[in-house]
Motif scaffolding. Structure first.
Motif, PDB file in Angstrom:
ATOM      1  N   PRO A 102      -5.212   1.588  -6.952  1.00  0.00           N
ATOM      2  CA  PRO A 102      -4.098   0.650  -7.139  1.00  0.00           C
ATOM      3  C   PRO A 102      -3.448   0.771  -8.505  1.00  0.00           C
ATOM      4  O   PRO A 102      -2.251   0.498  -8.653  1.00  0.00           O
ATOM      5  N   GLY A 103      -4.219   1.208  -9.505  1.00  0.00           N
ATOM      6  CA  GLY A 103      -3.651   1.360 -10.844  1.00  0.00           C
ATOM      7  C   GLY A 103      -2.516   2.370 -10.867  1.00  0.00           C
ATOM      8  O   GLY A 103      -1.458   2.126 -11.468  1.00  0.00           O
ATOM      9  N   ARG A 107       1.551   1.843 -11.291  1.00  0.00           N
ATOM     10  CA  ARG A 107       2.292   2.617 -12.297  1.00  0.00           C
ATOM     11  C   ARG A 107       3.518   3.293 -11.688  1.00  0.00           C
ATOM     12  O   ARG A 107       4.619   3.229 -12.244  1.00  0.00           O
ATOM     13  N   LEU A 108       3.340   3.929 -10.538  1.00  0.00           N
ATOM     14  CA  LEU A 108       4.453   4.603  -9.870  1.00  0.00           C
ATOM     15  C   LEU A 108       5.546   3.614  -9.476  1.00  0.00           C
ATOM     16  O   LEU A 108       6.739   3.900  -9.609  1.00  0.00           O
ATOM     17  N   THR A 138     -13.878  -1.900  -2.127  1.00  0.00           N
ATOM     18  CA  THR A 138     -12.921  -2.563  -1.240  1.00  0.00           C
ATOM     19  C   THR A 138     -11.967  -3.492  -1.995  1.00  0.00           C
ATOM     20  O   THR A 138     -10.897  -3.813  -1.472  1.00  0.00           O
ATOM     21  N   GLN A 139     -12.305  -3.879  -3.221  1.00  0.00           N
ATOM     22  CA  GLN A 139     -11.353  -4.672  -4.007  1.00  0.00           C
ATOM     23  C   GLN A 139     -10.113  -3.840  -4.314  1.00  0.00           C
ATOM     24  O   GLN A 139      -8.996  -4.358  -4.324  1.00  0.00           O
ATOM     25  N   ASN A 140     -10.317  -2.539  -4.534  1.00  0.00           N
ATOM     26  CA  ASN A 140      -9.170  -1.664  -4.754  1.00  0.00           C
ATOM     27  C   ASN A 140      -8.262  -1.632  -3.526  1.00  0.00           C
ATOM     28  O   ASN A 140      -7.037  -1.589  -3.649  1.00  0.00           O
ATOM     29  N   ILE A 141      -8.879  -1.624  -2.352  1.00  0.00           N
ATOM     30  CA  ILE A 141      -8.098  -1.637  -1.115  1.00  0.00           C
ATOM     31  C   ILE A 141      -7.278  -2.923  -1.035  1.00  0.00           C
ATOM     32  O   ILE A 141      -6.067  -2.889  -0.745  1.00  0.00           O
ATOM     33  N   SER A 144      -4.378  -2.839  -3.546  1.00  0.00           N
ATOM     34  CA  SER A 144      -3.279  -1.973  -3.112  1.00  0.00           C
ATOM     35  C   SER A 144      -2.458  -2.641  -2.015  1.00  0.00           C
ATOM     36  O   SER A 144      -1.225  -2.542  -2.000  1.00  0.00           O
ATOM     37  N   ILE A 145      -3.142  -3.316  -1.107  1.00  0.00           N
ATOM     38  CA  ILE A 145      -2.422  -4.056  -0.061  1.00  0.00           C
ATOM     39  C   ILE A 145      -1.493  -5.076  -0.704  1.00  0.00           C
ATOM     40  O   ILE A 145      -0.318  -5.214  -0.320  1.00  0.00           O
ATOM     41  N   GLY A 146      -1.991  -5.788  -1.698  1.00  0.00           N
ATOM     42  CA  GLY A 146      -1.162  -6.772  -2.396  1.00  0.00           C
ATOM     43  C   GLY A 146       0.048  -6.156  -3.065  1.00  0.00           C
ATOM     44  O   GLY A 146       1.146  -6.733  -3.043  1.00  0.00           O
ATOM     45  N   LEU A 147      -0.128  -4.969  -3.639  1.00  0.00           N
ATOM     46  CA  LEU A 147       0.996  -4.283  -4.284  1.00  0.00           C
ATOM     47  C   LEU A 147       2.087  -3.948  -3.278  1.00  0.00           C
ATOM     48  O   LEU A 147       3.276  -4.117  -3.553  1.00  0.00           O
ATOM     49  N   LEU A 148       1.682  -3.463  -2.109  1.00  0.00           N
ATOM     50  CA  LEU A 148       2.686  -3.126  -1.090  1.00  0.00           C
ATOM     51  C   LEU A 148       3.385  -4.378  -0.572  1.00  0.00           C
ATOM     52  O   LEU A 148       4.610  -4.386  -0.406  1.00  0.00           O
ATOM     53  N   LEU A 149       2.616  -5.413  -0.313  1.00  0.00           N
ATOM     54  CA  LEU A 149       3.211  -6.638   0.227  1.00  0.00           C
ATOM     55  C   LEU A 149       4.244  -7.230  -0.724  1.00  0.00           C
ATOM     56  O   LEU A 149       5.169  -7.928  -0.287  1.00  0.00           O
TER      57      LEU A 149
END
Length: 227
Positions: A102-103, A107-108, A138-141, A144-149
């Motif tokens: 997710p980091g 950044r991207l 799984t916290q990373n998963i 990342s879901i939160g970033l997309l949402l």
């Protein structure tokens, strides 16, 4: 870094004429993966200059580049630098990711280097280790879901459904995990080339079974499609 190049695609970037570049290496070992040569790093290396040279010649004809793998985010700064070059040439950029970094995704996004992002949600959180054959953070998963949402660009979540691995109940749990998502793609497993050769003998879900999964998912996401 690169192990494949598709020079033209109408299906990998929605609405765009794209090239597809494949990165080598993955931190998952999903048995049904259809790119074992990328996961195992046995694909022949393609030099970045060759890819950039091709894309420079196709400027004005192709509109986008889809970066997939493997897992592209394993390549960190090299990936960032590559995408910068694509953007300098005027290409739209889509990335496929498993969400374990997710980091780098953040950044991207913050650098405005992405125009579309697709994240594979492999399973309900409690089944990740089993499905991916790895010990997953799984916290990373979830991050990342939160970033997309919350992203300001188009995105999609997608899950490959393999009989004996992913059930209707699992689809419900995944849909809850991405609650409110703009787009969720259910991808039927097609037994061709697989990381675990025994999975070539696995059967696929019927169209009606996929429709049932779609109906379930639509309780939590804004739009679900079968791909």
């Amino acid at each position: 870094m690169f192990g494949g190049l598709t020079r033209f695609s109408l299906i990998d970037y929605p609405g765009e004429l794209s090239a597809v570049v494949f990165t080598k290496g993955c931190n998952f070992r999903c048995p049904y993966c259809h790119n074992p040569e990328l996961v195992n790093n046995t694909a022949e290396e393609i030099e970045i200059d060759e890819i950039l040279g091709f894309l420079k010649k196709r400027m004005g004809k192709l509109t986008a580049v889809s970066i997939t793998g493997g897992e592209p985010t394993l390549h960190g700064d090299k990936l960032v630098g590559f995408i910068r070059k694509l953007k300098d040439m005027g290409y739209k950029v889509k990335i496929d990711t498993n969400g374990t970094n997710p980091g780098l995704i953040e950044r991207l996004l913050s650098l405005n280097l992405l125009d579309y992002i697709a994240m594979d949600v492999k399973a309900p959180i409690e089944k990740y280790n089993h499905i991916t054959n790895t010990k997953t953070n799984t916290q990373n998963i979830k991050d990342s879901i939160g970033l997309l949402l919350n992203a300001r660009i188009p995105y999609e979540f997608r899950t490959t459904v393999v009989k004996d691995l992913i059930t209707e109940d699992d689809i419900a749990e995944i849909a809850k995990l991405i609650n409110g998502a703009e787009l969720f793609c259910i991808q039927n497993f097609i037994p061709t080339k697989t990381l675990n050769p025994s999975f070539k003998e696995k059967s696929s879900y019927s169209h009606q079974e996929l429709l049932n999964m779609k109906q379930i998912a639509n309780r939590w996401v804004k739009r679900c499609i079968i791909r």
